[in-house]
Design an enzyme around this catalytic site. Structure first.
Site, PDB file in Angstrom:
ATOM      1  N   GLU A 124       0.806  -1.225   0.000  1.00 28.60           N
ATOM      2  CA  GLU A 124       0.000   0.000   0.000  1.00 28.60           C
ATOM      3  C   GLU A 124       0.838   1.273   0.000  1.00 28.60           C
ATOM      4  O   GLU A 124       0.350   2.359   0.320  1.00 28.60           O
ATOM      5  CB  GLU A 124      -0.966  -0.037   1.192  1.00 28.60           C
ATOM      6  CG  GLU A 124      -1.931  -1.210   1.064  1.00 28.60           C
ATOM      7  CD  GLU A 124      -2.889  -1.340   2.230  1.00 28.60           C
ATOM      8  OE1 GLU A 124      -2.796  -0.536   3.170  1.00 28.60           O
ATOM      9  OE2 GLU A 124      -3.741  -2.246   2.180  1.00 28.60           O
ATOM     10  N   LYS A 169     -15.710  -1.448   3.372  1.00 30.93           N
ATOM     11  CA  LYS A 169     -15.071  -1.962   2.157  1.00 30.93           C
ATOM     12  C   LYS A 169     -16.172  -2.509   1.254  1.00 30.93           C
ATOM     13  O   LYS A 169     -16.798  -3.525   1.588  1.00 30.93           O
ATOM     14  CB  LYS A 169     -14.077  -3.077   2.494  1.00 30.93           C
ATOM     15  CG  LYS A 169     -12.814  -2.599   3.193  1.00 30.93           C
ATOM     16  CD  LYS A 169     -11.931  -3.778   3.568  1.00 30.93           C
ATOM     17  CE  LYS A 169     -10.591  -3.328   4.107  1.00 30.93           C
ATOM     18  NZ  LYS A 169      -9.793  -4.470   4.621  1.00 30.93           N
TER      19      LYS A 169
END
Length: 425
Positions: free
Chosen positions: A204, A334
């Site tokens: 990330e 999410k």
């Protein structure tokens, strides 16, 4: 409103070099929506099912079956639907799949179409996505929870905690928050380098140094915040994603060389919160430890937000159980954990109605799709987690939020420290 005339999908690559689904929805007025579907590395067992092909191709991770499901069954089903009826579209997709976890058609197939339909409807209405979904009151820009040190399943370092984040709570605007985050990120690189540690990056965009412990990693970040000219706790706070299910085996937490109970892990978190300006801890316990979450929330919930990711999997039913048991006090959002936009909306609404905070989130396998930036504003989440201020699939979301803030002008409000329980009252 315009009708859906064509739905199609293709296989594309995500930021980890694995295949994922990109879906397109076309309307009879010429409007079109495109959506790329993300994919996680540390996935909760209760998540909606991501359909993969198996076999040798792409090491078994191909998504041609999911693509075929979009191009055939889903395309046939949705032809003629009014594009602005998102709930009806999503209900049709859920019914067509017919399973509880979307395993027949694949949550990756269903979600791609769900988002692409919303984008097409927004374009048809002449509105940006955040305004189309959130209405005229969508105006709060989220605090960027920037993952600047990667550990756990997102890196090959020895650090067990998966994400160490900074939250620029003292900024006056989102653009200032982004600048602060970027400056701390660059300062961190020089701090890590000065200690002879690796400045390699995790999935990330955060650094993945071989820090000795959680505290050692936090100390690096505190040093970087100061080096960048900011005050820890006042300008920049800290947050953790422990992803503890990843190191929970045989009834124990295998953490930093020892085997720990839930009670012992709770003591670890209490010590960390006492020593560092931490405002948020995500997935501190194993994803089915309801009793442990209730106790931890009782102990620490008034100081930090206890965020359910694998614990809630953006599922309204699991979230309701958490609310009933007073387990955790914040929801990680999410979209691919649940698989449609309207189910995501329902989870966020349920959270807000019961005083739970919400944090919109990317996945470690991302695309250049910026939907979650718009959704964070549309749903008034107040927080967004979308990686380091580096790597274009992460930065794409931050840049979209800059555009939204500029477009909103004087109406834009930055959530800042008001987003966290540590600063309430």
């Amino acid at each position: 409103m315009a009708d859906i005339i064509h739905v199609m999908a293709r296989e594309i690559l995500d930021s980890r070099g694995n295949p994922t689904v990109e879906a397109e929805v076309f309307l009879d007025d010429g409007a079109r929506g495109v959506a790329g579907v993300p994919s996680g590395a540390s996935t909760g067992v209760h998540e909606a099912h991501e359909l993969r092909d198996g076999g040798d191709r792409y090491l078994g991770k191909g998504v041609l079956k999911a693509v075929e499901n979009v191009n055939e069954e889903i395309a046939d089903e949705l032809a003629g639907f009014e594009a602005d009826d998102q709930r009806l579209i999503d209900q049709a997709l859920i019914k067509l799949d017919g399973t509880e976890n979307k395993s027949r058609l694949g949550a990756n197939a269903i979600l791609g179409v769900s988002i692409a339909a919303a984008k097409a409807a927004a374009e048809s209405a002449g509105l940006p996505l955040y305004r189309y979904v959130g209405g005229p009151n969508a105006h709060v820009l989220p605090v960027p929870m920037m993952n600047i040190v990667n550990g756990g399943a997102h890196a090959d370092s020895g650090v067990d905690v998966q994400e160490f984040m900074i939250a620029p709570i003292g900024a006056e605007s989102f653009s200032e928050a982004l600048r602060i985050g970027a400056e701390v990120y660059h300062a961190l690189k020089s701090v890590i380098k000065s200690k002879g540690l690796s400045t390699g990056l995790g999935d990330e965009g955060g650094f993945a140094p071989e820090a000795e412990s959680t505290k050692a990693a936090l100390d690096l970040i505190i040093e970087a915040i100061k080096k960048a000219g900011f005050e820890p706790g006042k300008d920049v706070a800290l947050a953790l994603d422990v992803a503890s299910s990843e190191f929970f085996k045989d009834g124990k937490y295998h953490f930093e060389g020892g085997e720990h109970t839930a009670e012992e892990m709770a003591k670890v978190y209490e010590e960390l919160v006492a020593k560092y300006p931490i405002v948020s801890i995500e997935d501190p316990l194993q994803e089915d430890d309801w009793e442990g979450y209730t106790k931890l929330t009782e102990t620490l919930g008034d100081k930090v937000q206890i965020v359910g990711d694998d614990f809630f999997v953006t599922n309204p039913a699991r979230l309701q159980e958490g609310i009933d048991k007073k387990a955790a006090n914040a929801l990680l959002v999410k979209v691919n954990q649940i698989g449609t936009l309207t189910e995501t909306f329902d989870a966020v609404e349920l959270a807000h109605r019961n005083g739970y905070r919400t944090m919109m989130s990317h996945r470690s396998g991302e695309t250049e799709d910026t939907t979650i930036a718009d959704l964070a504003v549309a749903l008034n989440c107040g927080q967004i987690k979308t990686g380091a201020p580096a790597r274009s699939e992460r930065v794409a979301k931050y840049n979209q939020l800059l555009r939204i803030e500029q477009e909103l002008g004087d109406a834009a409000v930055y959530a800042g420290r008001s987003a966290f329980p540590r600063f309430q009252g």
